[in-house]
Design a protein around this motif. Structure first.
Motif, PDB file in Angstrom:
ATOM      1  N   ARG A  31       0.831  -1.105  -0.005  1.00 13.79           N
ATOM      2  CA  ARG A  31      -0.123   0.152   0.047  1.00 13.79           C
ATOM      3  C   ARG A  31       0.780   1.269   0.077  1.00 13.79           C
ATOM      4  O   ARG A  31       1.857   1.437   0.743  1.00 13.79           O
ATOM      5  N   LEU A  34      -0.891   4.116   4.966  1.00 13.71           N
ATOM      6  CA  LEU A  34      -2.074   3.533   5.721  1.00 13.71           C
ATOM      7  C   LEU A  34      -2.538   4.724   6.267  1.00 13.71           C
ATOM      8  O   LEU A  34      -1.965   5.753   6.992  1.00 13.71           O
ATOM      9  N   ARG A  35      -3.873   5.156   6.053  1.00 13.51           N
ATOM     10  CA  ARG A  35      -4.536   6.410   6.381  1.00 13.51           C
ATOM     11  C   ARG A  35      -5.243   6.136   7.343  1.00 13.51           C
ATOM     12  O   ARG A  35      -6.246   5.297   7.497  1.00 13.51           O
ATOM     13  N   THR A  63       2.507   6.074   7.177  1.00 11.40           N
ATOM     14  CA  THR A  63       1.054   6.358   7.554  1.00 11.40           C
ATOM     15  C   THR A  63       0.845   7.802   7.306  1.00 11.40           C
ATOM     16  O   THR A  63       1.876   8.651   7.466  1.00 11.40           O
ATOM     17  N   LEU A  96     -14.462   5.570   6.179  1.00 12.22           N
ATOM     18  CA  LEU A  96     -13.929   3.938   6.365  1.00 12.22           C
ATOM     19  C   LEU A  96     -14.566   3.216   5.428  1.00 12.22           C
ATOM     20  O   LEU A  96     -14.042   2.419   4.692  1.00 12.22           O
ATOM     21  N   GLY A  99     -13.708   3.755   1.580  1.00 13.64           N
ATOM     22  CA  GLY A  99     -12.010   3.592   1.462  1.00 13.64           C
ATOM     23  C   GLY A  99     -11.452   4.823   1.443  1.00 13.64           C
ATOM     24  O   GLY A  99     -10.328   4.759   0.874  1.00 13.64           O
ATOM     25  N   ASP A 102      -8.281   3.965   5.999  1.00 16.70           N
ATOM     26  CA  ASP A 102      -8.178   2.524   6.352  1.00 16.70           C
ATOM     27  C   ASP A 102      -8.371   2.129   7.602  1.00 16.70           C
ATOM     28  O   ASP A 102      -8.733   1.001   7.788  1.00 16.70           O
ATOM     29  N   CYS A 237     -11.440  -0.959  11.862  1.00 12.42           N
ATOM     30  CA  CYS A 237     -10.891  -1.193  10.482  1.00 12.42           C
ATOM     31  C   CYS A 237     -12.021  -1.944   9.982  1.00 12.42           C
ATOM     32  O   CYS A 237     -12.976  -2.516  10.452  1.00 12.42           O
ATOM     33  N   ARG A 238     -12.072  -2.184   8.679  1.00 11.04           N
ATOM     34  CA  ARG A 238     -12.616  -2.894   7.656  1.00 11.04           C
ATOM     35  C   ARG A 238     -12.315  -4.402   8.101  1.00 11.04           C
ATOM     36  O   ARG A 238     -11.215  -4.633   7.848  1.00 11.04           O
ATOM     37  N   ASP A 241     -10.208  -6.109   5.477  1.00 16.96           N
ATOM     38  CA  ASP A 241      -8.796  -6.040   5.422  1.00 16.96           C
ATOM     39  C   ASP A 241      -7.972  -6.817   6.359  1.00 16.96           C
ATOM     40  O   ASP A 241      -7.500  -6.216   7.393  1.00 16.96           O
ATOM     41  N   ILE A 244      -4.583  -5.485   7.581  1.00 18.32           N
ATOM     42  CA  ILE A 244      -4.661  -4.293   8.527  1.00 18.32           C
ATOM     43  C   ILE A 244      -5.237  -4.820  10.055  1.00 18.32           C
ATOM     44  O   ILE A 244      -4.786  -4.432  11.003  1.00 18.32           O
TER      45      ILE A 244
END
Length: 341
Positions: A31, A34-35, A63, A96, A99, A102, A237-238, A241, A244
Motif C-alpha cells: 500500500r 496507511l490512512r 502512515t 472508512l 475507502g 483505512d 478497521c474494515r 482488510d 490491517i
C-alpha cells in the motif's frame, strides 16, 4: 471546508525480519500509505498520533493522519438534536466504508451503545486504558479549588448529563449547566466568559492536550462514576482488510478489551441513548475477579438505579448482561425514558 485538513507521515526503522510485525510490514508496504482517520479536535488528533506512533513501533509502513470534521464538532447545540454522539462518528464511518481512510481512531466513551456499528467493520484494537477519573477545573482567579468549597448556587459547566446527574446527587445545591466545545475551547471559555466557576473534564483527556496542570481536584468514582469506555482509545478497521486487522491486533490490550466488553454489553442491554445519564466501570480486583459497576440517573440526580456485580475474567459479556438486567429490574427503563423523576 475540506475534510482532509491535516496530513502527516511517518516511516519507521525496519524491524527484525523474524518478527510478525516485519512480515505484516512487508505485506502492507504494497500500500502507498496507511490512512488513519480522526476527528479534528486537538484531543482527537493527539489520539491519532498516539496510534500512529504505535504502528511505527510494530510495522515498516508509511502512515498519514486524515482529519475529518464531523457534524458533531460543528454543532454547538444539544447533541440530542443531531441524534446524539453518533454525530461524531457518521462522517468517519462513511470515510472508512468508502475507502477514503483505512482505520479510524475513536475515544470509546463517544461510541454510542444504541447505534449498531457499520456492517463490515470492527474494533481490532483497544489501547491500554488510561485514567478514567473526572476532574474539577476552576476558572483562573477563582477563590476555590475543591467541590466541597463551593457555596450553594455556584455554577458548574459540563457537556455530560452523566456528570450533571452525579454532581447534583452529591451537591444538589449547585447550579449545573451545559457547556459545549472541545476541551481546549471549554477551558478558554471558562477563563474568558466567567460564566462558570468551574467545569468538569476527564483527566486522561487533559493529559493528551497537555492541560493536566489545570485540574484542581480529582473526583473519585464514588462521587462521579466514569462513562462507559472512559480512558480507552479504540481503533476500527474494515474486517475484509485482514492484514490491517492483524497489524492492529499487535496494539490490542487484552485486559482493556475484557473490561470494555463488560461495559459495552451493559450499555447495549440498557439501550440508552447517548444523552442518557448512564455510568459504568469495569476493573479486575486484586483477587482476579471482574468487578462491574453500573448506574443510571435522572438528569437532576434525584432518582437512580445502582448495580455492582462480580464474575470471572473469562465472562465479561455475561457480567455486562447481568448488570444491565439488574438495573432494568431496578427501574432503569423508566429512568432512561424519562418516566421517572
Amino acid at each position: 471546508m475540506s475534510n482532509e485538513i491535516v496530513t502527516t507521515r511517518h516511516l519507521p526503522e525496519h524491524p527484525t525480519a523474524a518478527s510478525p510485525s516485519a512480515y505484516l510490514g512487508r505485506v502492507l508496504s504494497e500500500r502507498p500509505v496507511l490512512r488513519i482517520g480522526s476527528r479534528t479536535s486537538p484531543m482527537a488528533m493527539a489520539q491519532a498520533r498516539q496510534v500512529q506512533a504505535l504502528i511505527a513501533e510494530n510495522a515498516d509502513i508509511a502512515t498519514e493522519i486524515i482529519g475529518i470534521e464531523t457534524s458533531g464538532d460543528r454543532w454547538m447545540g444539544d447533541l440530542a438534536e443531531l441524534g446524539g454522539k453518533a454525530a461524531f462518528l457518521k462522517e468517519i464511518d462513511r470515510a472508512l466504508l468508502m475507502g477514503r481512510i483505512d482505520i479510524a481512531v475513536h475515544a470509546m466513551k463517544d461510541v454510542p451503545g444504541d447505534v449498531p456499528m457499520p456492517e463490515g467493520t470492527a474494533f481490532a484494537a483497544y489501547l491500554p486504558r488510561e485514567d478514567v477519573r473526572d476532574v474539577l477545573v476552576v476558572r483562573e482567579g477563582s477563590h476555590y479549588k475543591l467541590l466541597e468549597e463551593f457555596p450553594p448556587g455556584t455554577k458548574i459547566g459540563t457537556s455530560s448529563v452523566r456528570r450533571k446527574a452525579q454532581l447534583l446527587k452529591h451537591r444538589p445545591d449547585l447550579h449545573v449547566d451545559r457547556i459545549r466545545g472541545n476541551v481546549n475551547t471549554r477551558i478558554a471559555r471558562l477563563d474568558e466568559e466567567k460564566r462558570f466557576e468551574a467545569i468538569v473534564l476527564n483527566l486522561s483527556g487533559l493529559h493528551r492536550v497537555n492541560l493536566a496542570h489545570r485540574a484542581t481536584e480529582v473526583l473519585e468514582p464514588d462521587i462521579v462514576c466514569p462513562a462507559v469506555g472512559s480512558g480507552v482509545i479504540g481503533v476500527q478497521c474494515r474486517t475484509a482488510d485482514t492484514h490491517i486487522a492483524e497489524l492492529l491486533r499487535l496494539l490490542d490490550d487484552p485486559t482493556t478489551r475484557t473490561h470494555i466488553t463488560a461495559e459495552r454489553t451493559m450499555l447495549h442491554g440498557l439501550k440508552g441513548r447517548c444523552n442518557s445519564p448512564i455510568a459504568g466501570h469495569c476493573h479486575t480486583t486484586a483477587d482476579g475477579q471482574l468487578s462491574l459497576i453500573g448506574m443510571v440517573f435522572t438528569r437532576e440526580g434525584g432518582t437512580f438505579a445502582y448495580s455492582h456485580e462480580w464474575d470471572s475474567v473469562d465472562r465479561p459479556a455475561e457480567l455486562g448482561a447481568y448488570v444491565a438486567a439488574d438495573l432494568l429490574r431496578k427501574g432503569a427503563r423508566g429512568i432512561i425514558d424519562g418516566s421517572l423523576r
